[in-house]
Design a protein around this motif. Structure first.
Motif, PDB file in Angstrom:
ATOM      1  N   MET A  74      76.456  66.042  -8.464  1.00  0.00           N
ATOM      2  CA  MET A  74      75.974  64.981  -7.582  1.00  0.00           C
ATOM      3  C   MET A  74      77.113  64.012  -7.262  1.00  0.00           C
ATOM      4  SD  MET A  74      73.895  62.690  -6.322  1.00  0.00           S
ATOM      5  CE  MET A  74      74.548  61.372  -7.331  1.00  0.00           C
ATOM      6  N   LEU A  75      77.260  63.714  -5.952  1.00  0.00           N
ATOM      7  CA  LEU A  75      78.328  62.812  -5.528  1.00  0.00           C
ATOM      8  C   LEU A  75      77.714  61.589  -4.857  1.00  0.00           C
ATOM      9  CD1 LEU A  75      80.320  65.678  -3.834  1.00  0.00           C
ATOM     10  CD2 LEU A  75      81.064  64.505  -5.915  1.00  0.00           C
ATOM     11  N   VAL A  76      78.444  60.486  -4.889  1.00  0.00           N
ATOM     12  CA  VAL A  76      78.000  59.289  -4.176  1.00  0.00           C
ATOM     13  C   VAL A  76      79.031  58.966  -3.104  1.00  0.00           C
ATOM     14  CG1 VAL A  76      77.473  56.827  -4.349  1.00  0.00           C
ATOM     15  CG2 VAL A  76      76.779  58.380  -6.188  1.00  0.00           C
ATOM     16  N   GLY A  77      78.558  58.804  -1.868  1.00  0.00           N
ATOM     17  CA  GLY A  77      79.423  58.367  -0.773  1.00  0.00           C
ATOM     18  C   GLY A  77      79.002  56.982  -0.328  1.00  0.00           C
ATOM     19  N   LEU A 117      74.872  62.758  -2.471  1.00  0.00           N
ATOM     20  CA  LEU A 117      75.193  64.052  -1.866  1.00  0.00           C
ATOM     21  C   LEU A 117      75.222  65.159  -2.914  1.00  0.00           C
ATOM     22  CD1 LEU A 117      78.012  62.123  -0.329  1.00  0.00           C
ATOM     23  CD2 LEU A 117      76.803  63.581   1.266  1.00  0.00           C
ATOM     24  N   ARG A 118      74.776  66.335  -2.492  1.00  0.00           N
ATOM     25  CA  ARG A 118      74.913  67.508  -3.365  1.00  0.00           C
ATOM     26  C   ARG A 118      76.378  67.946  -3.354  1.00  0.00           C
ATOM     27  NH1 ARG A 118      70.283  69.234  -0.306  1.00  0.00           N
ATOM     28  NH2 ARG A 118      71.725  70.446   0.955  1.00  0.00           N
ATOM     29  N   PRO A 119      76.772  68.791  -4.297  1.00  0.00           N
ATOM     30  CA  PRO A 119      78.166  69.250  -4.290  1.00  0.00           C
ATOM     31  C   PRO A 119      78.553  70.003  -3.004  1.00  0.00           C
ATOM     32  CG  PRO A 119      77.163  69.683  -6.417  1.00  0.00           C
ATOM     33  CD  PRO A 119      76.061  69.193  -5.532  1.00  0.00           C
ATOM     34  N   ILE A 138      71.190  64.083  -0.018  1.00  0.00           N
ATOM     35  CA  ILE A 138      69.923  64.037  -0.754  1.00  0.00           C
ATOM     36  C   ILE A 138      69.140  62.790  -0.345  1.00  0.00           C
ATOM     37  CG2 ILE A 138      68.868  63.838  -3.055  1.00  0.00           C
ATOM     38  CD1 ILE A 138      71.545  65.049  -4.158  1.00  0.00           C
ATOM     39  N   ALA A 139      69.835  61.677  -0.267  1.00  0.00           N
ATOM     40  CA  ALA A 139      69.178  60.425   0.111  1.00  0.00           C
ATOM     41  C   ALA A 139      70.209  59.520   0.759  1.00  0.00           C
ATOM     42  CB  ALA A 139      68.600  59.741  -1.129  1.00  0.00           C
ATOM     43  N   ARG A 140      69.727  58.671   1.660  1.00  0.00           N
ATOM     44  CA  ARG A 140      70.649  57.784   2.358  1.00  0.00           C
ATOM     45  C   ARG A 140      70.009  56.424   2.552  1.00  0.00           C
ATOM     46  NH1 ARG A 140      73.243  58.241   8.435  1.00  0.00           N
ATOM     47  NH2 ARG A 140      74.171  56.183   8.265  1.00  0.00           N
ATOM     48  N   HIS A 141      70.822  55.400   2.391  1.00  0.00           N
ATOM     49  CA  HIS A 141      70.330  54.046   2.615  1.00  0.00           C
ATOM     50  C   HIS A 141      71.349  53.297   3.477  1.00  0.00           C
ATOM     51  CE1 HIS A 141      68.375  50.217   1.738  1.00  0.00           C
ATOM     52  NE2 HIS A 141      69.600  49.720   1.688  1.00  0.00           N
ATOM     53  N   ALA A 142      70.848  52.602   4.488  1.00  0.00           N
ATOM     54  CA  ALA A 142      71.744  51.828   5.353  1.00  0.00           C
ATOM     55  C   ALA A 142      71.184  50.431   5.525  1.00  0.00           C
ATOM     56  CB  ALA A 142      71.875  52.504   6.706  1.00  0.00           C
ATOM     57  N   GLN A 148      65.167  56.348  -7.932  1.00  0.00           N
ATOM     58  CA  GLN A 148      64.160  56.825  -6.965  1.00  0.00           C
ATOM     59  C   GLN A 148      64.210  58.333  -6.778  1.00  0.00           C
ATOM     60  OE1 GLN A 148      65.013  54.664  -3.403  1.00  0.00           O
ATOM     61  NE2 GLN A 148      64.074  52.790  -4.216  1.00  0.00           N
ATOM     62  N   ASN A 149      65.409  58.908  -6.908  1.00  0.00           N
ATOM     63  CA  ASN A 149      65.548  60.336  -6.681  1.00  0.00           C
ATOM     64  C   ASN A 149      65.585  61.135  -7.982  1.00  0.00           C
ATOM     65  OD1 ASN A 149      66.023  60.802  -3.600  1.00  0.00           O
ATOM     66  ND2 ASN A 149      67.082  58.914  -4.145  1.00  0.00           N
TER      67      ASN A 149
END
Ligand SMILES: [Zn+2]
Length: 322
Positions: free
Chosen positions: A1-4, A17-19, A24-28, A54-55
């Motif tokens: 699992m990655l965080v952008g 983000l998946r590898p 997977i989920a996005r927040h803006a 949450q995920n």
């Protein structure tokens, strides 16, 4: 699992983000980067653990975090260096500030470099020499050379927003006159739009202004697409000025592709057309023979996915948590 994470001049975007870099989920949310690092980093320290929870993702499953910021970055130190758009962030320790929410390695880079990494990943190395231009509150350029991101000797390669487009032009926030950013990025487009609305030269922009007190670049784009001549002239002027700078880059660098992204790139087809026209007029024929100028693939998510690419690559390169 990655965080952008994409810290923009006016927005904050986070993606899990998946590898394989699927989101997977996005927040803006809206954010003002000029308010300094305190409020934005505090929000990140709250938002990131909440998104993971949450995920159903345990914090120790985060492999790495990639963060994009709108200014010049000393990549090794993970710090901004004299960023004109965000002066309060100079030398701020972004990585250390997130230590309390994750043990994963954290990598910070310029937002446009991350867009270039996103495009590079998307193109699967099929093209090796290209530029990615971001036009938003500022203007920047990501450079890919022989299939690798090129950061320059100190990390500021591609900081094209402060190339002079007109020595007699308006004062830029960097202190110089007539920088292309001061004349063609979103704030300049908005200022020209406000002037056209308030002077009565553009009835369409005047109507839009009356409805909301403050125009955005997207309003000038919408008026242009609806046939307003003044708005159209503003969009073309911005495109031509950017094209003038890109023509010099094309002569110098001979890229096969230029990808245009950032909020202003969605302003309308005339913007891209004006850039193309200006580049073709001013560049050498041999440089433009096979040159393609198009919108950035992956659209508004290019930078977030690029942040994931950075996190993945650097985590693999450094062999695990730092
Ligand atoms: Zn400047």
């Amino acid at each position: 699992m990655l965080v952008g994470i994409d810290i923009g001049a006016t927005s904050l975007d986070i993606a899990l983000l998946r590898p394989d870099l699927g989101i997977i989920a996005r927040h803006a949310q809206e954010a003002d980067v000029q308010a300094g690092p305190g409020p934005i980093m505090a929000r990140l320290r709250t938002l990131l653990p909440a998104m993971l929870a949450q995920n159903g993702i345990a914090p120790d499953r985060v492999l790495a975090v990639g963060i994009g910021v709108p200014g010049p970055v000393n990549f090794a130190a993970g710090q901004l260096v004299n960023p004109p758009l965000m002066p309060g962030w100079d030398s701020y320790a972004i990585r250390e500030d997130l230590r309390e929410v994750t043990d994963a390695p954290i990598f910070v880079d310029n937002d446009v470099n991350l867009m270039a990494l996103g495009v590079l990943w998307r193109q699967r190395k099929q093209i090796e020499n290209f530029l990615v231009i971001k036009v938003g509150t500022g203007i920047g350029c990501g450079i890919v050379c022989h299939g690798e991101l090129y950061r320059g000797s100190t990390g500021s390669a591609g900081d094209i927003g402060h190339i002079c487009a007109d020595p007699e032009g308006p004062l830029c926030r960097c202190g110089n006159r007539g920088c292309v950013e001061a004349m063609a990025a979103a704030p300049a487009i908005v200022a020209m739009g406000m002037e056209a609305a308030q002077s009565g030269r553009s009835p369409s922009l005047a109507d839009r202004l009356a409805a909301k007190d403050q125009l955005e670049a997207a309003d000038i784009g919408a008026a242009s697409r609806a046939g307003d001549a003044e708005a159209d002239a503003i969009v073309r002027r911005s495109g031509h000025l950017i094209g003038q700078v890109l023509a010099a880059l094309v002569n110098f660098y001979n890229p096969s592709h230029i990808f245009i992204g950032g909020g202003v790139s969605a302003i309308g087809p005339m913007f891209l057309a004006a850039i193309r026209q200006s580049v073709n007029q001013r560049s050498l024929a041999l440089s433009t023979r096979h040159l393609e100028i198009t919108s950035a693939p992956l659209g508004p998510e290019t930078g977030l996915i690029g942040a994931g690419v950075l996190a993945m690559r650097e985590a693999l390169r450094s062999g695990g948590p730092a």
